[in-house]
Design an enzyme around this catalytic site. Structure first.
Site, short mmCIF file in Angstrom:
data_model
loop_
_atom_site.label_atom_id
_atom_site.label_comp_id
_atom_site.label_asym_id
_atom_site.label_seq_id
_atom_site.Cartn_x
_atom_site.Cartn_y
_atom_site.Cartn_z
N ASP A 50 33.32 63.73 -4.84
CA ASP A 50 34.04 64.54 -3.99
C ASP A 50 35.60 64.10 -3.90
O ASP A 50 36.28 64.56 -3.34
CB ASP A 50 33.62 64.09 -2.51
N LYS A 65 82.20 64.15 -10.39
CA LYS A 65 81.84 65.44 -11.11
C LYS A 65 82.66 66.55 -10.25
O LYS A 65 82.67 66.49 -9.10
CB LYS A 65 80.38 65.86 -10.58
#
Ligand code: R5P
Length: 303
Positions: free
Chosen positions: A39, A195
């Site tokens: 399962d 950045k």
């Protein structure tokens, strides 16, 4: 806490660190059995439970690849070690998955790393050792002995072998401490990248806050390379700004999707990374550094 006999348990997602750790500690290496029930449920068992009883048990299991499966393995094995009668359970998780979700960024989110660390502690771990976790402050959620082992010095020393005039850069301010450790290990200067996006043209520039990269061999160091976007951009921009060469260094190189292509086309000449993942690196541009000594040194202070 005195521990007496020490055993090292190689989890199913051991990145090849359990054996060198056991050898360096003179400890017995213990394996585990694992199966998946029809399962889909996971079953694990310590192969030689008698060797674990009354020992200081050191479980080594990393959390990439297959973060979710390896996480359940780690929790179940921790509990199994406790049930088997280990006097102390040390869990070594070289790459701690979910560490980047260390706060609620958007309302409605979990603090994933907190959930994980609490479960590990409640599952029976006395001590957690990890390598270069994204945010060391998040380890307080373990509420016990949790140690972050920095390997930036080891990575930097290897990276420096490919340089003549190195400087170390962190891709962002958050990674500055990492760059500092790396730079101090090789006697170089360090900085972090900022950045910026031009509001008119939309062009992105990435530049060191203070230092110039002109004519330098730039070592860019980060904790994680996932898609490669962050570090490849930093490499490309450093070369455009006049760097002589770029060497990349990262503690955890997940390299998902086309990260490798991005890195190669960035112009970087080498990627130095630690052996924290259960992943084989075949690209010649990648050099893997063994960090088992760092882990063993810390274990010795605990036991
Ligand atoms: C972010 O804060 C991390 O330190 C890394 O810079 C980031 O996870 C790298 O991700 P990617 O490789 O996808 O750009």
């Amino acid at each position: 806490m005195p521990a007496g006999r020490t055993v090292v348990i190689a989890g199913p997602n051991d990145p090849g660190l359990a054996k060198p750790i056991s050898e360096k500690l003179g400890a017995q290496l213990v394996t585990v059995q694992e199966k998946i029930f029809p399962d889909g449920e996971l079953y694990v068992r310590i192969s030689e439970p008698d060797t674990v009883r009354n020992s200081c048990a050191i479980l080594v299991n990393t959390l990439y690849p297959e973060q979710n499966k390896s996480w359940i393995e780690t929790l179940f094995l921790t509990n199994a070690l406790r049930n088997t009668g280990a006097s102390m359970v040390i869990v070594v998780i070289p790459y701690l998955a979910y560490s980047r979700q260390d706060k609620v960024f958007l309302e409605g989110e979990p603090v994933s790393i907190s959930v994980m660390l609490k479960a590990l502690r409640n599952g029976g771990a006395d001590c957690l050792l990890t390598i270069d976790v994204h945010n060391p402050l998040s380890l307080k959620e373990f509420n016990g002995c949790a140690i972050n082992i920095m390997v930036s010095d080891v990575l930097a020393k290897k990276a420096a072998e490919y340089t003549e005039s190195p400087i170390v850069l962190a891709p962002d301010k958050g990674a500055l401490e990492r760059a500092k450790i790396a730079a101090e290990a090789i006697g170089a200067e360090y900085d972090y990248l900022i950045k910026k996006r031009d509001r008119v043209t939309g062009e992105v520039s990435v530049e060191p806050k203070e230092l110039s990269v002109e004519g330098k061999d730039v070592i860019i160091i980060d904790d994680i390379i996932s898609t490669g976007g962050t570090i490849a951009l930093a490499a490309k921009k450093s070369l455009e700004s006049g760097a002589k060469s770029v060497i990349l260094a990262a503690s955890h190189s997940l390299l998902v999707d086309n990260a490798m292509d991005k890195i190669k086309s960035s112009g970087a000449k080498k990627l130095v990374t630690a052996n924290t993942l259960n992943k084989k690196f075949t690209e010649s541009i990648i050099e893997v550094v063994d960090v088992s000594n760092k882990i063993v040194d810390v274990i010795k202070t605990i036991i």
